[in-house]
Scaffold this active site. Structure first.
Site, PDB file in Angstrom:
ATOM      1  N   CYS A 251       1.043  -1.485   0.537  1.00  0.00           N
ATOM      2  CA  CYS A 251      -0.147   0.282  -0.361  1.00  0.00           C
ATOM      3  C   CYS A 251       0.812   1.624  -0.075  1.00  0.00           C
ATOM      4  O   CYS A 251       0.781   2.150  -1.027  1.00  0.00           O
ATOM      5  CB  CYS A 251      -0.777  -0.112   1.032  1.00  0.00           C
ATOM      6  N   HIS A 908      -1.291   2.016   7.458  1.00  0.00           N
ATOM      7  CA  HIS A 908      -1.964   1.909   5.847  1.00  0.00           C
ATOM      8  C   HIS A 908      -1.832   3.049   5.243  1.00  0.00           C
ATOM      9  O   HIS A 908      -1.770   4.248   6.068  1.00  0.00           O
ATOM     10  CB  HIS A 908      -3.435   0.620   6.041  1.00  0.00           C
TER      11      HIS A 908
END
Ligand SMILES: [Zn+2]
Length: 1005
Positions: A251, A908
């Site tokens: 990510c 994230h």
């Protein structure tokens, strides 16, 4: 477990020799492919280093090597995820490991953590985490096996492993498919490719199909696939609005790519294939054009309008080849990847084929304008690319020598600005305060202390809340039931990490007549197989001052018993521990204690003859008696005497037993869980405790009765003064625990059983398991209460982006580690340094330094930075004075943001970006793309900001989608929307607003 209580089998050499030997091995050891290295718990290793460096035998022996903290689950020997080298563990070469192991031994039943050095494309690396892949057959996908592979293993070795696992002949004809997410599956054609090059990462599944007898394959593709090729052919979405499939912890890469993809000048450069003319295959600093070509492929796919989502596999492989740090778990940072990528693209596309050597000149008093132009000219003579054209600016750096006042001015190009966030000078700490009052539960406080303060500052802050003088506090780090460190008041608070369990003990005023004792609790365990006794620490350690005059074993026993009174029930003086009781009217109680005793009895029968070296006659008696049921019958609770006032002389001095109140947990009660314990074990133990507490009646009845008897027997005056009398009357009584001098780790000292407190302030109270079960209330011992300071919510701070930019240009003094060489003084100086912005690029990347790393602390700042979406104006802080013409304006609009959610490790990444063609903002979360509004963009997750200079911005060439068309788009891909979204690589928090807007795409190719 036999070696548990001794440091090692082999006699270790002296500390200096240990230090030298290991240091030598570490220094001389290079990584060689195939070699073994070993992981060692960082904390243990640091303690060992301190031990051998300080040369103090008693104060900090690290004990046996203990890697418990590295395991997710000790039973399966599964490592925790995302362990960081030099923070969680250190790697030592095999030779050093074997030395440490022979000197210190290892905690029983722990496997050594041996790891191999692997030869990755650009580096050698110790492969701490092998790749864990799920294997299954096409015909039975519910039957999944997990297997570990090295990144250097070939796909063929996976095929061979699968043949073994599924009992297929190794020669069978088969095809392998790689499934990286719910809706992405790819054929692994080249079996000679490595696991690394195939982008196989942990958690992926490899599916094997074998050829049918009729020569056909079971399917053109495994059934889990939605064959999306046709769909994609028909898909004509807004170019650039395209997700990127997560390839396993990628990510950070996807977030950076989306920001760059939405940088108009760069994307147009690639879409118009200008890069083909400028690929630099000969630049030794470049990557032979490979990064640029792989990047171009991704951009062209993303802007084709054919894909809902693109799999950046080749690109990821290339990045891994050229920067293997992005393969590990340590540096998953979108900003670092950006920095690497901008540099790689620049060198791959550098129009300068032969870099000439240019000597940099100092300003030497020349005007800034002249020096700046010279610096930029020189930069462009060596560096000329679309990256320089788009992203490079120039700042002025002024250094002043503190001694000779030499002023050095240089102008340096930059590719992005790393802007500091204001760091609070204060720090919030959560600590447990342990009162002198033995009946007071530990109290958790939240205190505000100066970040650069000392332990004394913590005590002063706590003193205000507790009204206990700071001079009567001792601060300790408690780890695994023992004192990891006891701090002195002048030690720096930076030694204490937020995750440490800090206990502050109230102690009576220090004097020469007092000695401060560290108290550990240990449980004896008997092992049939070994025929020996070992001990395990339990509960929370204590610190308490005792008068030197009362250091006789009996006096100490009474003092300790009193100190533990909140959760240790004193034995019935009528001989509860010695005599048989026939108080078995209550059948339930009888049944219960028998059940409890069964397994232990078996073991004890075997262990008894050997016993511990400390066992005396009475200890054996105790064992014998402990098999009989608890004599306390269930009865009324009302006779419980009132809890004593703090400082109640009577209760402090008599040693009279006080009842244990097991059911009085207040509403704010919680449990302190000793760090380092298995969570599963905790749950189980807690469950047991509660069950026992429910069944077991409060013991107040018997005790209240005892109270009187004890006072008769043992006279109510001080145990110190009445030593003789007490010894006389209590001598035959079995004690609950034996007192044993130990070292700081709670291990037996070599000096023998005699307690000499002058030399050793650590003592252990050794409990027999059965006695502990009856008299030590674990549930009560773990209780604590929260001080009202814990209720105050932590404040979220907001700063203006402009404030951060001002911080960036504030004069600072260089740090010791990074001095400046003054050409006049001819030595390194801690000069003052000031940065100023001279000229800014077309696209300005601003990196908000949320990750703060100092020598001792790593933290993420979750300050909200208030940054403008439009009209970010630099005219006030640009040093270059406005020229009559040709001077570009200095106003910027936001075009993209890379977000980071979560903490230091388990983050994230996502991004917000504005499509250059339709002007609409989108939220990119791996393969998922959703509409975003401008109001959603500013959050405390914003990490890297992309600004475009207004004079270069173009008006959108297509209309922005209206809300109705958005819904229309979403429904046209309803098939895709109904699919499960691809699994995020971490369970990170995504903004809750996301679900509120229409989902656009969720498709992979
Ligand atoms: Zn100087």
């Amino acid at each position: 477990m036999a070696a548990n209580s001794r440091c090692s089998a082999a006699e270790p050499p002296d500390l200096e020799t240990q230090r030298r030997e290991v240091e030598c091995l570490l220094r001389d050891c290079e990584l060689r492919a195939g070699d073994s290295w070993f992981m060692v718990d960082h904390r243990w290793y640091e303690q060992w280093k301190e031990f051998v460096e300080s040369g103090d035998q008693n104060s900090s022996c690290p004990g046996q090597i203990d890697n418990t903290e590295l395991f997710e689950d000790v039973c399966s020997n599964h490592l925790k995820e995302r362990l960081v080298e030099n923070e969680d563990f250190v790697l030592v070469p095999a030779a050093a490991w074997h030395k440490l192991l022979s000197w210190y031994g290892m905690v029983d039943q722990q496997p050594p953590l041996e790891r191999k050095v692997v030869d990755l494309p650009s580096t050698l690396k110790v492969e701490v985490y092998p790749v864990e892949i799920f294997l299954c057959l096409h015909g039975s996908m519910e039957n999944v096996t997990m297997a570990q592979f090295s990144r250097t293993d070939s796909i063929h070795s996976i095929q061979m492993a699968m043949c073994r696992v599924f009992s297929l002949p190794p020669t069978c004809e088969c095809r392998l498919w790689m499934k990286s997410s719910e809706n992405n599956c790819e054929r692994l054609r080249n079996v000679h490719m490595s696991v690394l090059d195939a982008c196989l990462s942990s958690g992926m599944t490899v599916i094997m199909e074998t050829r049918n007898a009729d020569g056909t394959w079971p399917s053109t593709r495994p059934l889990i696939l939605r064959n999306s090729v046709e769909e994609q052919d028909s898909y004509r979405g807004q170019p650039g609005v395209c997700g990127l499939t997560n390839l396993g912890n990628t990510c950070f890469m996807n977030s950076a790519l989306q920001c760059l993809s939405n940088t108009p000048p760069l994307t147009e450069y690639f879409l118009q294939s200008i890069y083909l003319e400028e690929l630099n295959f000969s630049n030794p600093l470049g990557m032979k054009g490979e990064i640029a070509e792989a990047y171009a492929d991704v951009i062209k796919q993303m802007w084709s309008g054919h894909h809902y989502s693109v799999v950046p596999r080749v690109f990821k492989t290339k990045v891994g080849h050229f920067a293997s740090q992005f393969l590990g778990y340590q540096q998953h940072d979108s900003q670092e990847l950006l920095s690497f990528l901008l540099d790689g693209l620049h060198e791959d596309l550098n129009r300068v084929k032969n870099k000439e050597y240019i000597e940099l000149r100092d300003a030497e008093g020349r005007p800034d304008q002249e020096v700046a132009e010279e610096a930029w000219r020189n930069h462009k003579r060596r560096n000329d690319s679309v990256i320089v054209d788009t992203f490079h600016g120039l700042f002025k750096s002024t250094l002043i020598c503190p001694q000779c006042h030499k002023v050095s001015v240089t102008f340096d190009p930059f590719c992005y600005l790393s802007i500091p966030l204001p760091v609070s000078k204060e720090r919030v700490m959560e600590v447990f305060f342990i009162s002198l009052d033995p009946y007071a539960k530990p109290m958790q406080h939240r205190v505000v202390v100066p970040k650069a303060g000392k332990v004394l500052d913590l005590c002063l802050a706590l003193s205000e809340m507790t009204e206990v003088p700071e001079t009567q506090m001792v601060v300790a780090d408690v780890f695994k039931h023992r004192f990891y460190k006891i701090y002195t008041p002048d030690e720096s608070l930076s030694c204490i990490l937020d995750r440490d369990d800090i206990f502050v003990y109230e102690c009576s005023a220090q004097s020469d007549q007092q000695v401060l004792l560290a108290l550990y609790l240990r449980e004896r365990a008997h092992y049939r197989d070994y025929g020996s006794v070992s001990t395990t620490l339990f509960g929370h350690p204590l610190l308490l001052s005792v008068p030197r005059s009362s250091c006789s074993p009996e006096a100490l026993y009474q003092i300790f018993l009193q100190r533990l009174a909140r959760y240790v029930r004193a034995p019935n003086p009528s001989g509860e521990l010695e005599e048989d009781e026939d108080d078995d009217d209550d059948e339930e109680e009888l049944y219960k204690s028998q059940t409890n005793g069964i397994s232990d009895d078996d073991e004890q029968d075997d262990a008894e003859p050997t016993g511990s070296s400390q066992s005396e006659a009475c200890y054996a008696d105790g064992l014998a008696n402990s098999r009989h049921q608890d004599p306390i019958a269930p009865s009324e609770v009302h006779i419980r005497p009132p809890p004593p006032e703090e400082g109640d002389v009577h209760s402090m001095c008599t040693g009279a037993p006080k009842p244990l109140c097991s059911g009085d947990a207040g509403p704010s009660d919680g449990h302190i869980h000793a760090r380092g314990e298995e969570s599963r074990a905790e749950v189980a133990e807690e469950g047991n405790d509660e069950a026992e507490n429910e069944e077991e009646p409060p013991q107040s009845d018997a005790i209240a009765e005892d109270d009187g008897k004890q006072e008769e027997a043992c006279s109510p005056s001080s145990p110190v003064n009445e030593q003789a009398a007490k010894t006389r009357t209590c001598r035959r009584k079995k004690r609950l625990f034996d007192i044993q001098a130990v070292n700081c780790n709670g291990l037996e000292r070599e000096t023998g059983p005699n307690l000499t407190l002058s030399s050793q302030p650590y003592v252990a109270l050794d409990w027999d398991a059965e006695i502990k079960k009856r008299f030590y209330n674990e549930n009560e011992a773990e209780k604590y209460v929260k001080h009202s300071s814990m209720d105050v919510p932590l404040q979220q701070t907001t700063v203006q982006l402009q404030e951060c930019i001002q911080l960036f240009t504030t004069v600072e003094t260089l740090e010791e580690e990074n001095p400046w060489y003054c050409p006049v003084c001819k030595k390194h100086q801690l000069a003052t340094k000031k940065l100023d912005l001279w000229s800014l690029p077309e696209v300005l990347i601003i990196h908000l330094k949320r990750f703060s790393y100092t020598k001792f602390t790593r933290e993420k700042l979750d300050t909200i930075v208030d940054f403008p979406l439009r009209n970010l104006d630099f005219s006030g802080c640009l040093l270059r004075k406005k020229l009559s013409n040709g001077e570009p304006p200095s106003r910027y609009d936001l075009i993209a943001v890379s977000n980071h959610y979560g903490g230091l490790r388990d983050g994230h990444y996502t991004s917000y970006a504005r499509n250059k063609d339709n002007g609409q903002w989108y939220y990119f979360d791996d393969s998922k793309v959703t509409y975003a509004t401008e109001e959603q963009i500013m959050t405390n997750a914003a990490y890297v900001l992309f600004y475009h200079r207004q004079d270069k911005m173009r008006k959108p060439c297509v209309a922005a989608p209206s809300p109705s068309s958005a819904i229309c788009t979403a429904s046209s891909t309803s098939k895709a929307s109904s699919m499960q979204p691809p699994e995020a690589d971490v369970s990170a928090a995504t903004p809750s607003c996301v679900s509120a807007f229409a989902e656009l795409t969720m498709e992979t190719n």
